[in-house]
Design a protein around this motif. Sequence first.
Motif, PDB file in Angstrom:
ATOM      1  N   THR A 200      -8.082   0.911  -0.937  1.00 19.29           N
ATOM      2  CA  THR A 200      -9.291   1.642  -1.276  1.00 19.29           C
ATOM      3  C   THR A 200     -10.430   0.695  -1.649  1.00 19.29           C
ATOM      4  O   THR A 200     -10.258  -0.225  -2.446  1.00 19.29           O
TER       5      THR A 200
ATOM      6  N   GLU B  63     -13.520   5.286   0.660  1.00 27.08           N
ATOM      7  CA  GLU B  63     -13.063   6.281  -0.330  1.00 27.08           C
ATOM      8  C   GLU B  63     -13.101   7.719   0.187  1.00 27.08           C
ATOM      9  O   GLU B  63     -12.259   8.524  -0.174  1.00 27.08           O
TER      10      GLU B  63
ATOM     11  N   SER C   3      -4.451   1.691  -4.164  1.00 26.46           N
ATOM     12  CA  SER C   3      -5.604   1.356  -5.000  1.00 26.46           C
ATOM     13  C   SER C   3      -5.847  -0.144  -5.106  1.00 26.46           C
ATOM     14  O   SER C   3      -6.923  -0.568  -5.520  1.00 26.46           O
ATOM     15  N   SER C   4      -4.845  -0.942  -4.728  1.00 25.51           N
ATOM     16  CA  SER C   4      -4.963  -2.390  -4.860  1.00 25.51           C
ATOM     17  C   SER C   4      -3.951  -3.066  -3.941  1.00 25.51           C
ATOM     18  O   SER C   4      -3.038  -2.414  -3.403  1.00 25.51           O
TER      19      SER C   4
ATOM     20  N   ASP D  39      -0.621  -2.685  -5.522  1.00 26.58           N
ATOM     21  CA  ASP D  39      -0.067  -1.359  -5.256  1.00 26.58           C
ATOM     22  C   ASP D  39       0.628  -1.339  -3.895  1.00 26.58           C
ATOM     23  O   ASP D  39       1.733  -0.791  -3.751  1.00 26.58           O
TER      24      ASP D  39
END
Length: 184
Positions: free
Chosen positions: A154, A159, A172-173, A176
């Motif tokens: 993201t 988004e 999200s990362s 992640d």
Amino acid sequence: MSIIGIDLDGVLADTSRLTIKIWNEAHPKKKINYSDWCRWDFYNELNISKRELFDLMNLAWECYISMKPVEDNIPSNINLLKNAGHIISIVTTRDLCTSQFVCAWLTKHEILHDSLVIIDKGPGKFLYPIDILIDDNPMLIGNVPFHKHLYLRTQPWNEKVEVTQKQITRVSSFADAVNHILSK
């Protein structure tokens, strides 16, 4: 064991913030901030071409010394993947003139990899021998082969993109994405 392709700009390297800084220095009356980069083709809002955006990003890569990673702990997360037996390939679309800066940046930040694929022109990333791709490009949605997996990292420019394919997971990362891969 899987071959994991990892995008560079927006996943590992925070190219966009340095590109924005260069833009703002050259255009003090048309300044932008990170949240303004809210669409993949946001260069249209600046009234510049995709080529001109690439030129700005090339200038950012010439300043690689001051370019930061997108998040902390990228080297340790890559080591987790490598220790689990995965092969790491950095797969990036860019002008070849930036390759020396890319290699120097990867070395500076101790980002281990088994291969580096720089796509100047030619086939898309999924045509390379990778099983999994961690990327932030929303244009890849709809192009993921059924036997491969995309972890969409993201960013403001993706988004609002809806993820509906089962072979795509929004993360999200980078950390992640690594956690998802290691949990399978």
